[in-house]
Design an enzyme around this catalytic site. Structure first.
Site, mmCIF file in Angstrom:
data_model
loop_
_atom_site.group_PDB
_atom_site.id
_atom_site.type_symbol
_atom_site.label_atom_id
_atom_site.label_comp_id
_atom_site.label_asym_id
_atom_site.label_seq_id
_atom_site.Cartn_x
_atom_site.Cartn_y
_atom_site.Cartn_z
ATOM 1 N N HIS A 74 18.338 -72.320 -62.662
ATOM 2 C CA HIS A 74 17.062 -72.533 -61.982
ATOM 3 C C HIS A 74 16.545 -73.929 -62.293
ATOM 4 O O HIS A 74 16.561 -74.359 -63.442
ATOM 5 C CB HIS A 74 16.037 -71.496 -62.462
ATOM 6 N N ARG B 278 -3.654 -67.663 -59.064
ATOM 7 C CA ARG B 278 -3.714 -68.830 -59.957
ATOM 8 C C ARG B 278 -3.925 -70.112 -59.173
ATOM 9 O O ARG B 278 -4.649 -71.011 -59.592
ATOM 10 C CB ARG B 278 -2.416 -68.928 -60.778
ATOM 11 N N SER C 235 6.166 -66.552 -65.019
ATOM 12 C CA SER C 235 6.350 -66.505 -63.571
ATOM 13 C C SER C 235 7.803 -66.853 -63.201
ATOM 14 O O SER C 235 8.480 -66.119 -62.468
ATOM 15 C CB SER C 235 5.365 -67.494 -62.930
ATOM 16 N N ASP D 244 4.209 -61.194 -59.425
ATOM 17 C CA ASP D 244 4.185 -62.654 -59.557
ATOM 18 C C ASP D 244 3.635 -63.300 -58.289
ATOM 19 O O ASP D 244 2.897 -64.270 -58.354
ATOM 20 C CB ASP D 244 5.583 -63.202 -59.864
ATOM 21 N N LYS E 206 11.337 -63.784 -62.188
ATOM 22 C CA LYS E 206 12.235 -63.752 -61.025
ATOM 23 C C LYS E 206 13.699 -63.853 -61.457
ATOM 24 O O LYS E 206 14.577 -63.214 -60.894
ATOM 25 C CB LYS E 206 11.847 -64.865 -60.046
HETATM 26 N N1 URA Z 1 7.015 -72.039 -60.230
HETATM 27 C C1 URA Z 1 6.838 -70.691 -60.375
HETATM 28 O O1 URA Z 1 7.655 -69.910 -59.899
HETATM 29 N N2 URA Z 1 5.764 -70.275 -61.042
HETATM 30 C C2 URA Z 1 4.849 -71.094 -61.597
HETATM 31 O O2 URA Z 1 3.897 -70.619 -62.200
HETATM 32 C C3 URA Z 1 5.033 -72.478 -61.429
HETATM 33 C C4 URA Z 1 6.137 -72.926 -60.750
#
Ligand code: URA
Length: 442
Positions: A82, A168, A183, A161, A187
């Protein structure tokens, strides 16, 4: 349990138990706990932070809000990677076939681009015929047969999320290391791989503007992975200029193919080989980084990495002839050069501004429902450290049509180059490596 008591506890610097965090996330996901209470809690986290245990509990609660992909039908350790929001970042297109070519299976879910950042799915879909939707059986079968598959993220992966991130975004609570780390990792964990390699960007075009902050984020993510039994490591890499030269979907696929042939830009090749080497080490295929690096360079030169990429493209319905005939990728009908108005040395290239410029040409989305044009984008002609004379070409735009708005984008692209008289000292691309053992500056 009452949400208000947990908000107060965090506000006053207390440490929440895993069941308290799970109560808040499950209640928020089901709609029982309202936005305003979770906003107040997120703000308390921004000020008070979270311990490593709380951050892992938050991540687990988010993972449990939705589907968890079971990859147990694929033999061995499965690897994922990632990158945290790069511009011109086509590393997945290179790293995934590279590691798969050495026997480490990659069963990956990728996302689409939004705003100034691109997405792997859009890049892959610029290949004629390429399908990013496979059912679970086809996905597992393909990884078992050829060692690699990349598909779109399932809609129900970490749904809490999605809600939390949207909240947020409008409550000034994005910039919190435990919230960002949980966050991103929720995933990755829900997507099921055993080994997770992270590429955390730092610099002007990145979320984390300083190396120290990027290292803290990387440490938080590595700690989450390790606490839930996934092998995790992170490279911190510089984003004070885009990676490689190409920005825009089919332009980036073309550059990825060049890189898979061992003829790619130096920065892109270096980062991909480093990420792939660490992934292979997490996957137990190598013990020594230098050995992995040497083998990977050889995979680029001996055609094995490219051959894996072709099998992957073909298996997902794409036209694998693009590897030898890039003109089969979508081509923009027009190009326009962007020239320098001054002489000097390039000190920085604002990656975010360039990403937004490519988006305005049609390569990306301003909102998630926008259509994109695979052919358009920007190709840099110069990078940080280069000397230029007034009138030299800095970048080439690939356009659908010549228009006054393209002229305005050209001005922004020119403005993204910081040109000064002094000779710059371009910083390193690879800055640190963060593992469960700690941080090593490179
Ligand atoms: N990317 C994400 O998936 N979450 C965040 O909080 C910031 C960047």
């Amino acid at each position: 349990m009452r949400a208000v008591d947990l908000i107060r506890k965090k506000r006053d610097g207390g440490e929440l138990e895993a069941d308290e965090i799970s109560f808040l996330i499950a209640g928020y996901n089901s709609g029982e706990i309202p936005d305003y209470q979770i906003s107040a809690w997120a703000m308390a986290i921004c000020f008070q932070g979270m311990t490593a245990e709380e951050t892992a509990a938050l991540t687990t609660a988010i993972v449990e809000s939705g589907d968890q992909i079971d990859l147990s039908a694929i033999a061995g350790i499965k690897a994922d990677k990632h990158s945290t929001g790069g511009v011109g970042d086509k590393t997945t297109l290179i790293v995934a076939p590279l590691v798969a070519s050495l026997g480490l299976p990659v069963a990956k879910m990728s996302g689409r681009g939004l705003g100034h950042t691109g997405g792997t799915l859009d890049k892959l879909e610029s290949i004629p015929g390429f399908r990013t939707v496979l059912d679970r059986e086809a996905f597992v079968r393909q990884v078992n047969e050829i060692g690699i598959a990349v598909i779109g993220q399932s809609a129900n992966l970490a749904p809490a999320d999605k809600k939390l991130y949207a909240l947020r975004d409008v409550t000034g609570t994005v910039e919190s290391i435990p919230l960002i780390a949980s966050s991103v990792m929720s995933k990755k964990l829900a997507a099921g791989s055993d080994a997770i390699m992270l590429d955390v960007k730092t610099g002007k075009g990145a979320f984390m503007k300083s190396l120290g902050e990027a290292e803290k984020l990387a440490q938080a993510m590595v700690s989450i992975g390790e606490q839930v039994g996934r092998r995790t490591a992170a490279i911190i890499s510089d984003m004070n200029q885009p990676l490689g030269f190409a920005i825009g979907n089919s332009l980036e696929v073309k550059e990825a193919i060049e890189t898979l042939k061992g003829k790619g830009p130096q920065d892109l090749t270096r980062l991909c080989v480093a990420l792939a080497a660490h992934m292979l080490m997490l996957g137990g295929k190598f013990e020594c980084f230098e050995e992995a690096e040497k083998t990977l360079m050889n995979q680029l030169l001996n055609g094995e990495a490219l051959s894996k990429f072709k099998s992957f493209v073909k298996a997902q319905g794409g036209d694998d002839r693009i590897a030898e005939r890039p003109e089969l990728l979508p081509q923009a009908p027009f190009t326009m050069e962007v020239r320098s108005s001054s002489s000097g040395f390039i000190h920085a290239i604002d990656a975010e501004l360039l990403g937004l410029s490519a988006m305005r040409l049609g390569a990306g989305r301003a909102t998630k429902d926008d259509a994109i044009d695979y052919a358009v984008g920007v190709t840099l002609a110069r990078k940080v450290g280069d000397e230029v004379q007034a009138g030299d070409v800095l970048a080439i735009m690939s356009l659908r049509e010549r228009s006054s708005s393209a002229e305005r984008v050209a001005e922004d692209i020119a403005g993204s180059f910081s040109i000064e008289q002094s000779v710059p000292n371009p910083g390193a691309l690879l800055l640190s490596i963060v593992t469960s053992e700690g941080i090593a500056r490179l």
